[in-house]
Each structure stands twice: as structure tokens, then as C-alpha cells.
Motif scaffolding. Structure first.
Motif, PDB file in Angstrom:
ATOM      1  N   ALA A  22       0.850  -1.404   0.117  1.00  0.00           N
ATOM      2  CA  ALA A  22       0.078  -0.032  -0.123  1.00  0.00           C
ATOM      3  C   ALA A  22       0.938   1.312   0.088  1.00  0.00           C
ATOM      4  O   ALA A  22       0.505   2.177  -0.584  1.00  0.00           O
ATOM      5  N   LEU A  23       1.727   1.336   0.709  1.00  0.00           N
ATOM      6  CA  LEU A  23       2.949   2.381   0.840  1.00  0.00           C
ATOM      7  C   LEU A  23       3.700   2.641  -0.529  1.00  0.00           C
ATOM      8  O   LEU A  23       3.647   3.683  -1.038  1.00  0.00           O
ATOM      9  N   GLN A  24       3.720   1.428  -1.153  1.00  0.00           N
ATOM     10  CA  GLN A  24       4.688   1.571  -2.433  1.00  0.00           C
ATOM     11  C   GLN A  24       3.620   2.063  -3.530  1.00  0.00           C
ATOM     12  O   GLN A  24       4.196   2.539  -4.480  1.00  0.00           O
ATOM     13  N   ALA A  25       2.487   1.742  -3.409  1.00  0.00           N
ATOM     14  CA  ALA A  25       1.483   2.063  -4.550  1.00  0.00           C
ATOM     15  C   ALA A  25       0.871   3.538  -4.380  1.00  0.00           C
ATOM     16  O   ALA A  25       0.307   4.067  -5.001  1.00  0.00           O
ATOM     17  N   SER A  26       0.999   3.993  -3.041  1.00  0.00           N
ATOM     18  CA  SER A  26       0.389   5.301  -2.683  1.00  0.00           C
ATOM     19  C   SER A  26       1.017   6.436  -3.511  1.00  0.00           C
ATOM     20  O   SER A  26       2.201   6.451  -4.083  1.00  0.00           O
ATOM     21  N   GLU A  27       0.289   7.492  -3.770  1.00  0.00           N
ATOM     22  CA  GLU A  27       0.502   8.504  -4.618  1.00  0.00           C
ATOM     23  C   GLU A  27       0.380   9.900  -3.768  1.00  0.00           C
ATOM     24  O   GLU A  27      -0.594   9.992  -3.228  1.00  0.00           O
ATOM     25  N   LYS A  28       1.397  10.698  -3.722  1.00  0.00           N
ATOM     26  CA  LYS A  28       1.203  12.062  -3.317  1.00  0.00           C
ATOM     27  C   LYS A  28       1.486  12.918  -4.452  1.00  0.00           C
ATOM     28  O   LYS A  28       2.424  12.752  -5.078  1.00  0.00           O
ATOM     29  N   SER A  29       0.382  13.975  -4.592  1.00  0.00           N
ATOM     30  CA  SER A  29       0.683  14.962  -5.928  1.00  0.00           C
ATOM     31  C   SER A  29       0.280  16.268  -5.258  1.00  0.00           C
ATOM     32  O   SER A  29      -0.448  16.470  -4.407  1.00  0.00           O
ATOM     33  N   GLY A  30       0.814  17.256  -6.067  1.00  0.00           N
ATOM     34  CA  GLY A  30       0.445  18.691  -5.709  1.00  0.00           C
ATOM     35  C   GLY A  30       1.558  19.717  -6.201  1.00  0.00           C
ATOM     36  O   GLY A  30       2.304  19.338  -6.815  1.00  0.00           O
ATOM     37  N   TRP A  31       1.289  20.945  -6.100  1.00  0.00           N
ATOM     38  CA  TRP A  31       2.031  22.189  -6.519  1.00  0.00           C
ATOM     39  C   TRP A  31       3.315  22.384  -5.427  1.00  0.00           C
ATOM     40  O   TRP A  31       3.078  22.595  -4.167  1.00  0.00           O
ATOM     41  N   LEU A  32       4.595  22.403  -6.119  1.00  0.00           N
ATOM     42  CA  LEU A  32       5.758  22.862  -5.443  1.00  0.00           C
ATOM     43  C   LEU A  32       6.390  23.806  -6.143  1.00  0.00           C
ATOM     44  O   LEU A  32       6.193  23.842  -7.583  1.00  0.00           O
ATOM     45  N   HIS A  33       7.168  24.634  -5.703  1.00  0.00           N
ATOM     46  CA  HIS A  33       7.957  25.514  -6.307  1.00  0.00           C
ATOM     47  C   HIS A  33       9.429  24.957  -6.402  1.00  0.00           C
ATOM     48  O   HIS A  33       9.991  24.547  -5.550  1.00  0.00           O
ATOM     49  N   LYS A  34       9.946  24.862  -7.841  1.00  0.00           N
ATOM     50  CA  LYS A  34      11.195  24.258  -8.165  1.00  0.00           C
ATOM     51  C   LYS A  34      12.278  25.358  -8.376  1.00  0.00           C
ATOM     52  O   LYS A  34      12.033  26.288  -9.269  1.00  0.00           O
ATOM     53  N   CYS A 138       7.844  24.760  -0.575  1.00  0.00           N
ATOM     54  CA  CYS A 138       6.310  24.994  -0.351  1.00  0.00           C
ATOM     55  C   CYS A 138       6.003  26.280   0.738  1.00  0.00           C
ATOM     56  O   CYS A 138       6.885  26.543   1.380  1.00  0.00           O
ATOM     57  N   SER A 139       4.748  26.135   0.995  1.00  0.00           N
ATOM     58  CA  SER A 139       4.524  27.540   1.843  1.00  0.00           C
ATOM     59  C   SER A 139       4.582  27.183   3.259  1.00  0.00           C
ATOM     60  O   SER A 139       4.490  28.040   4.110  1.00  0.00           O
ATOM     61  N   SER A 140       4.455  26.009   3.651  1.00  0.00           N
ATOM     62  CA  SER A 140       4.631  25.544   5.195  1.00  0.00           C
ATOM     63  C   SER A 140       5.252  24.458   5.402  1.00  0.00           C
ATOM     64  O   SER A 140       5.614  23.464   4.555  1.00  0.00           O
ATOM     65  N   SER A 141       5.689  24.397   6.659  1.00  0.00           N
ATOM     66  CA  SER A 141       6.516  23.372   7.143  1.00  0.00           C
ATOM     67  C   SER A 141       5.531  21.849   7.307  1.00  0.00           C
ATOM     68  O   SER A 141       5.951  20.913   6.999  1.00  0.00           O
ATOM     69  N   ALA A 142       4.234  22.151   7.612  1.00  0.00           N
ATOM     70  CA  ALA A 142       3.118  21.025   7.457  1.00  0.00           C
ATOM     71  C   ALA A 142       3.100  20.433   6.111  1.00  0.00           C
ATOM     72  O   ALA A 142       3.008  19.160   5.939  1.00  0.00           O
ATOM     73  N   GLU A 143       3.018  21.154   5.091  1.00  0.00           N
ATOM     74  CA  GLU A 143       3.036  20.823   3.597  1.00  0.00           C
ATOM     75  C   GLU A 143       4.361  20.005   3.575  1.00  0.00           C
ATOM     76  O   GLU A 143       4.451  19.127   2.802  1.00  0.00           O
ATOM     77  N   ALA A 144       5.568  20.570   3.778  1.00  0.00           N
ATOM     78  CA  ALA A 144       6.796  20.068   3.485  1.00  0.00           C
ATOM     79  C   ALA A 144       6.829  18.556   4.186  1.00  0.00           C
ATOM     80  O   ALA A 144       7.422  17.501   3.397  1.00  0.00           O
ATOM     81  N   ARG A 145       6.013  18.499   5.432  1.00  0.00           N
ATOM     82  CA  ARG A 145       6.205  17.163   6.029  1.00  0.00           C
ATOM     83  C   ARG A 145       5.446  16.002   5.344  1.00  0.00           C
ATOM     84  O   ARG A 145       5.768  14.835   5.105  1.00  0.00           O
ATOM     85  N   GLN A 146       4.577  16.491   4.520  1.00  0.00           N
ATOM     86  CA  GLN A 146       3.717  15.540   3.521  1.00  0.00           C
ATOM     87  C   GLN A 146       4.648  15.146   2.448  1.00  0.00           C
ATOM     88  O   GLN A 146       4.496  13.843   1.945  1.00  0.00           O
ATOM     89  N   TRP A 147       5.681  15.676   2.102  1.00  0.00           N
ATOM     90  CA  TRP A 147       6.338  15.241   0.861  1.00  0.00           C
ATOM     91  C   TRP A 147       7.780  14.548   1.300  1.00  0.00           C
ATOM     92  O   TRP A 147       8.120  13.941   0.787  1.00  0.00           O
ATOM     93  N   ILE A 148       8.345  15.234   2.653  1.00  0.00           N
ATOM     94  CA  ILE A 148       9.583  14.511   3.050  1.00  0.00           C
ATOM     95  C   ILE A 148       9.219  13.374   3.756  1.00  0.00           C
ATOM     96  O   ILE A 148       8.822  12.619   4.229  1.00  0.00           O
TER      97      ILE A 148
END
Length: 148
Positions: A22-34, A138-148
Motif C-alpha cells: 500500500a505504501l509503495q502504491a500510494s501517490e502524493k501529488s500537488g504544487w511545489l516551487h522548483k 512549499c508554503s509551510s512546514s506542514a506541507e513539507a512534512r507531507q512530501w519529506i
């Protein structure tokens, strides 16, 4: 071991395998600044940003980004995460001169920055962050934790 112990052990192994799948198949998506290399300013003359918004998808241990959500058929880059080190750079604040004011004086903004490096390439003779494959914000530490 008794047959009951073996059965419980097999059930636990099956549960852990399902959780891993389930972890390997999960997907996270969204807008970030590169970050786009060049001068260290957040905003260039004329209002163009050194940190343009891109649409990122993290799935099956691969990070892919696109110009926009509708561009899924044409990825700008695909990066396998198996040989990558993630460095959390924390919260950074823009200089007041780097932001365009809405009304009156320029304001400062905070962004949470994290970078991706190939293993064993953290050190660069060009300085911190110079060897990064991608620098993202990204705009917040909370959002960064979702990606990190």
C-alpha cells in the motif's frame, strides 16, 4: 513453535506485506516551487520567479514533475528516489525587495525548502545546495512534512 504461533506469525507477515504494498502504491501529488539556477533572488526583474510552480507526483518511489496538472502525458523530469538523499533546509524568508507588494511596502514571505541529492554528492565546491538535483519549496512546514 506451535501451529498457532506459526499461523500468527504468517498473519503478521501478510499484514506487513500488505502495508508495504500500500505504501509503495500510494501517490502524493500537488504544487511545489522548483528552484531554477541563476541569481539567488526569489523574483527576477519583470516579475519572473526563480522558483516557478510545478506539479509534482510521487508514486512508486519515483518523483515526476510537470508544467501543470493537465500535462501528465509530458513529464519534465522523472527521478527515481532509490539513490537520492533528501535534505530538509527548513524555513527561509524572502528579502522584502524580492516580493511584489500588493498594496504599499513589499512584504516578506516564508517558504519551507528541501533539496534532493544523489547519494554521496552533498558536498560541492560551489557551495551548499549547488550539487542538488532539485531544490523545492512549499508554503509551510506542514506541507513539507507531507512530501519529506
Amino acid at each position: 513453535h506451535t501451529s498457532k504461533d506459526k499461523r500468527q506469525l504468517l498473519e503478521k507477515v501478510a499484514e506487513l506485506e500488505a502495508a508495504l504494498a500500500a505504501l509503495q502504491a500510494s501517490e502524493k501529488s500537488g504544487w511545489l516551487h522548483k528552484f531554477s539556477p541563476g541569481a539567488g533572488s526569489w523574483v527576477l526583474p519583470g516579475g519572473a520567479s526563480r522558483w516557478p510552480r510545478r506539479y509534482f507526483v510521487l508514486k512508486s518511489n519515483t518523483l515526476v514533475y510537470y508544467l501543470g496538472e493537465g500535462h501528465r502525458e509530458a513529464p519534465r523530469r522523472s527521478l527515481p528516489m532509490t539513490n537520492v538523499v533528501l535534505v530538509d533546509e527548513g524555513v527561509k524568508e524572502t528579502r522584502a525587495s524580492d516580493t511584489r507588494p500588493l498594496f504599499g511596502a513589499p512584504s516578506r514571505r516564508q517558504y519551507h525548502i528541501f533539496s534532493l541529492y544523489l547519494n554521496h554528492t552533498l558536498e560541492s565546491h560551489h557551495g551548499p545546495g549547488a550539487g542538488a538535483l532539485l531544490r523545492l519549496s512549499c508554503s509551510s512546514s506542514a506541507e513539507a512534512r507531507q512530501w519529506i
